[in-house]
Design a protein around this motif. Structure first.
Motif, PDB file in Angstrom:
ATOM      1  N   TRP A 196      38.899  38.354 -25.917  1.00 44.20           N
ATOM      2  CA  TRP A 196      38.074  37.688 -26.911  1.00 44.20           C
ATOM      3  C   TRP A 196      38.689  36.397 -27.437  1.00 44.20           C
ATOM      4  CZ3 TRP A 196      40.757  37.089 -31.388  1.00 44.20           C
ATOM      5  CH2 TRP A 196      41.803  37.974 -31.633  1.00 44.20           C
ATOM      6  N   GLN A 197      39.952  36.173 -27.177  1.00 45.74           N
ATOM      7  CA  GLN A 197      40.616  34.993 -27.752  1.00 45.74           C
ATOM      8  C   GLN A 197      40.068  33.660 -27.221  1.00 45.74           C
ATOM      9  OE1 GLN A 197      44.671  36.242 -26.923  1.00 45.74           O
ATOM     10  NE2 GLN A 197      44.959  36.928 -29.038  1.00 45.74           N
ATOM     11  N   PRO A 198      39.881  33.496 -25.894  1.00 47.97           N
ATOM     12  CA  PRO A 198      39.285  32.233 -25.447  1.00 47.97           C
ATOM     13  C   PRO A 198      37.860  32.045 -25.947  1.00 47.97           C
ATOM     14  CG  PRO A 198      39.512  33.784 -23.617  1.00 47.97           C
ATOM     15  CD  PRO A 198      40.290  34.339 -24.760  1.00 47.97           C
ATOM     16  N   LYS A 199      37.119  33.123 -26.112  1.00 42.52           N
ATOM     17  CA  LYS A 199      35.762  33.012 -26.642  1.00 42.52           C
ATOM     18  C   LYS A 199      35.781  32.567 -28.100  1.00 42.52           C
ATOM     19  CE  LYS A 199      33.766  36.360 -23.449  1.00 42.52           C
ATOM     20  NZ  LYS A 199      32.990  35.333 -22.719  1.00 42.52           N
ATOM     21  N   LEU A 200      36.754  33.026 -28.846  1.00 39.49           N
ATOM     22  CA  LEU A 200      36.912  32.575 -30.229  1.00 39.49           C
ATOM     23  C   LEU A 200      37.171  31.075 -30.278  1.00 39.49           C
ATOM     24  CD1 LEU A 200      37.290  33.118 -33.279  1.00 39.49           C
ATOM     25  CD2 LEU A 200      39.703  33.587 -32.793  1.00 39.49           C
ATOM     26  N   VAL A 201      38.048  30.589 -29.391  1.00 38.64           N
ATOM     27  CA  VAL A 201      38.359  29.157 -29.359  1.00 38.64           C
ATOM     28  C   VAL A 201      37.118  28.344 -29.021  1.00 38.64           C
ATOM     29  CG1 VAL A 201      39.681  27.365 -28.170  1.00 38.64           C
ATOM     30  CG2 VAL A 201      40.787  29.515 -28.816  1.00 38.64           C
ATOM     31  N   SER A 202      36.401  28.747 -27.975  1.00 38.36           N
ATOM     32  CA  SER A 202      35.215  27.981 -27.573  1.00 38.36           C
ATOM     33  C   SER A 202      34.150  27.986 -28.667  1.00 38.36           C
ATOM     34  CB  SER A 202      34.643  28.520 -26.262  1.00 38.36           C
ATOM     35  OG  SER A 202      34.242  29.869 -26.391  1.00 38.36           O
ATOM     36  N   GLY A 203      33.976  29.108 -29.344  1.00 38.95           N
ATOM     37  CA  GLY A 203      33.003  29.169 -30.425  1.00 38.95           C
ATOM     38  C   GLY A 203      33.371  28.281 -31.598  1.00 38.95           C
ATOM     39  N   VAL A 204      34.645  28.270 -31.974  1.00 39.07           N
ATOM     40  CA  VAL A 204      35.098  27.419 -33.077  1.00 39.07           C
ATOM     41  C   VAL A 204      34.911  25.942 -32.731  1.00 39.07           C
ATOM     42  CG1 VAL A 204      37.143  26.658 -34.353  1.00 39.07           C
ATOM     43  CG2 VAL A 204      36.702  29.104 -34.036  1.00 39.07           C
ATOM     44  N   VAL A 205      35.135  25.580 -31.466  1.00 38.69           N
ATOM     45  CA  VAL A 205      34.944  24.190 -31.035  1.00 38.69           C
ATOM     46  C   VAL A 205      33.508  23.746 -31.292  1.00 38.69           C
ATOM     47  CG1 VAL A 205      34.787  22.707 -28.980  1.00 38.69           C
ATOM     48  CG2 VAL A 205      36.804  24.121 -29.347  1.00 38.69           C
ATOM     49  N   VAL A 206      32.544  24.576 -30.918  1.00 42.14           N
ATOM     50  CA  VAL A 206      31.138  24.217 -31.111  1.00 42.14           C
ATOM     51  C   VAL A 206      30.808  24.066 -32.590  1.00 42.14           C
ATOM     52  CG1 VAL A 206      28.755  24.949 -30.752  1.00 42.14           C
ATOM     53  CG2 VAL A 206      30.455  25.311 -28.952  1.00 42.14           C
ATOM     54  N   LEU A 207      31.293  24.977 -33.409  1.00 39.95           N
ATOM     55  CA  LEU A 207      31.015  24.892 -34.846  1.00 39.95           C
ATOM     56  C   LEU A 207      31.629  23.635 -35.461  1.00 39.95           C
ATOM     57  CD1 LEU A 207      31.551  28.621 -35.905  1.00 39.95           C
ATOM     58  CD2 LEU A 207      29.388  27.422 -35.481  1.00 39.95           C
ATOM     59  N   LEU A 208      32.816  23.260 -35.023  1.00 43.04           N
ATOM     60  CA  LEU A 208      33.451  22.042 -35.531  1.00 43.04           C
ATOM     61  C   LEU A 208      32.667  20.803 -35.117  1.00 43.04           C
ATOM     62  CD1 LEU A 208      35.776  20.750 -37.045  1.00 43.04           C
ATOM     63  CD2 LEU A 208      37.145  20.860 -34.946  1.00 43.04           C
ATOM     64  N   LEU A 209      32.121  20.806 -33.905  1.00 40.08           N
ATOM     65  CA  LEU A 209      31.307  19.679 -33.444  1.00 40.08           C
ATOM     66  C   LEU A 209      30.082  19.495 -34.327  1.00 40.08           C
ATOM     67  CD1 LEU A 209      31.421  20.318 -29.609  1.00 40.08           C
ATOM     68  CD2 LEU A 209      32.174  18.223 -30.732  1.00 40.08           C
TER      69      LEU A 209
END
Length: 455
Positions: free
Chosen positions: A137-150
């Motif tokens: 789940w860790q890479p999915k957490l990173v990718s999700g946070v990236v989208v929210l920051l964008l």
């Protein structure tokens, strides 16, 4: 100028023309140079072997030819939404053009979040070099946070976004310059620009299955040279700026990609590079050590984030343009009351992209993105340009492509070859999405009492 039809339920304020040539070109280039060239470089080497540079030349060639189509249309019709507006005008605003433009927006609701997700997943993949992941789940957490920051960064005025775009562009050029310099100063392997058999062997390589697969990856990395057309309602002097921005972007990025691939190939043999998951990090580590490799990885992440910034910015204008035209759900046509940007469209596309970034893997989306876009957007748009020329003539065109119709014919032929190369499953998936879009269009038109259900 916002497109608003007389029967549109949306009364949107006009977008502001605040972007200049530097800002527009920067947004184009950071859209093009995302995570794509770094994750596809090993794949292209695996398909093409020692002739991997040819695949990047093919991608550049198609971008230039297709860029002529975008330039002519963008200069003539500089409005928000890009292809949405081009398709509607080309095929007729009250009949088939409504269907074609609706299908483009329909596909955008799926493929734009896929593009966003592909970049976010690639970001997470490279982030794993800095912080190795222990759990699924860790890479999915990173990718999700990236989208929210964008989404948070894009929730502002267009002139502020233009300034952010230039700042992110500086990071793109800095990374590419560093990598190219490293290859020039540490070259120890020969890289072939032409096949061993010379020009006689070239045609066979260009039409090979390997070239088709490699070209799918390189063209994915070039996509974005037309981003300025999506922002057509927000650029200054669009009749001049749009073609200049498109070709400055293509030529600049083509030079950077070719030099980048040459540099990597002169330091790491293609046989080894084709199996590397973190090719840029490995390249820099071999030249300058582990600390420098981590710094380079951080810059790759900067570049990937910058690209997604431009991607979401441009795509958010497409459903907005359709809604403002009365041809899509009115909610997408809402502008922020004080910052004057399509905030609902931004939030919806970003939200779907967030979900996709949690569900899919990188290899599943790159080819799917191209397959979904080729028939309606790229081929449909090229045919539409021919229709517009026949109906409206060329006298008032601010930009006319040279050697017409040759660039149009070449663009259509190569796009169809690329579509074939994506494979039957992805072609069927793209046709399925299109068929669902036709059904949605008919339901929408019937509810509105519009063609082909006029009351």
């Amino acid at each position: 100028m916002t497109q608003t039809s007389t029967d549109s339920p949306v009364a949107a304020a006009p977008l502001q023309r605040r972007l200049g040539l530097v800002q527009a070109t920067a947004l184009n280039m950071i859209d093009m140079v995302g995570i794509g060239p770094f994750v596809t470089l090993p794949l292209v080497m695996g398909f093409m072997g020692p002739y991997f540079l040819l695949a990047w030349l093919v991608g550049a060639g198609l971008s230039i030819v297709d860029g002529l189509v975008w330039s002519e249309l963008g200069a003539a019709y500089p409005e928000a939404g890009g292809s949405y507006r081009f398709l509607k005008l080309a095929y007729g605003e009250h009949k088939w053009g409504r269907l074609m433009s609706f299908l483009y927006v329909w596909q955008t609701l799926i493929q734009a979040p896929l593009v966003l997700a592909s970049g976010a997943i690639g970001f997470a993949q490279y982030f794993g070099y800095l912080v190795p992941f222990q759990e699924w789940w860790q890479p999915k957490l990173v990718s999700g946070v990236v989208v929210l920051l964008l989404i948070a960064l894009l929730y502002r005025r267009i002139e502020d976004i233009g300034k952010l775009g230039v700042m992110l562009w500086v990071g793109v050029l800095g990374l590419m310059g560093w990598l190219i310099f490293g290859g020039i100063t540490h070259a120890n392997h020969e890289v072939a620009w032409m096949p061993a058999g010379g020009l006689a062997a070239l045609p066979g390589i260009l039409i090979s299955a390997a070239m088709g697969q490699a070209a799918v990856k390189t063209i994915y990395s070039y996509l974005g040279y037309y981003n300025v057309c999506h922002l057509g309602g927000e650029v200054k002097e669009p009749h001049k700026l749009i073609p200049r921005s498109i070709f400055l972007s293509i030529l600049g990025i083509a030079a950077l990609y070719l030099l980048l691939n040459w540099s990597v190939g002169t330091v790491i043999p293609w046989q080894e590079a084709s199996h590397s998951e973190f090719i840029v990090s490995t390249f820099v580590e071999r030249l300058y050590g582990a600390a420098a490799a981590k710094a380079a990885t951080a810059l790759v992440l900067w570049v990937a984030f910058a690209s997604l910034f431009a991607v979401l910015l441009g795509y958010s204008r497409i459903p907005y343009a359709a809604a403002a035209d009365g041809e899509f759900l009115p909610v997408f046509g809402r502008l922020h009351p004080t910052k004057q940007f399509p905030h609902v469209s931004l939030l919806i596309l970003g939200g779907v992209g967030f979900v996709f970034s949690l569900l899919f893997r990188l290899g599943e989306v790159i080819s799917a993105i191209l397959a979904m876009r080729i028939l309606i957007q790229f081929v449909g748009q090229a045919v539409g340009l021919v229709l517009l020329r026949r109906r409206r003539g060329t006298k008032d065109l601010p930009f006319r492509m040279p050697l017409y119709p040759l660039p149009v014919v070449l663009a259509i032929a190569v796009w169809l070859f690329i579509l074939y190369s994506t494979g039957p499953m992805l072609i069927l998936s793209a046709l399925g999405v299109t068929a669902a879009g036709v059904v949605a269009f008919l339901v929408w038109s019937r509810s509105q009492g519009r063609w082909p259900f006029e009351r």
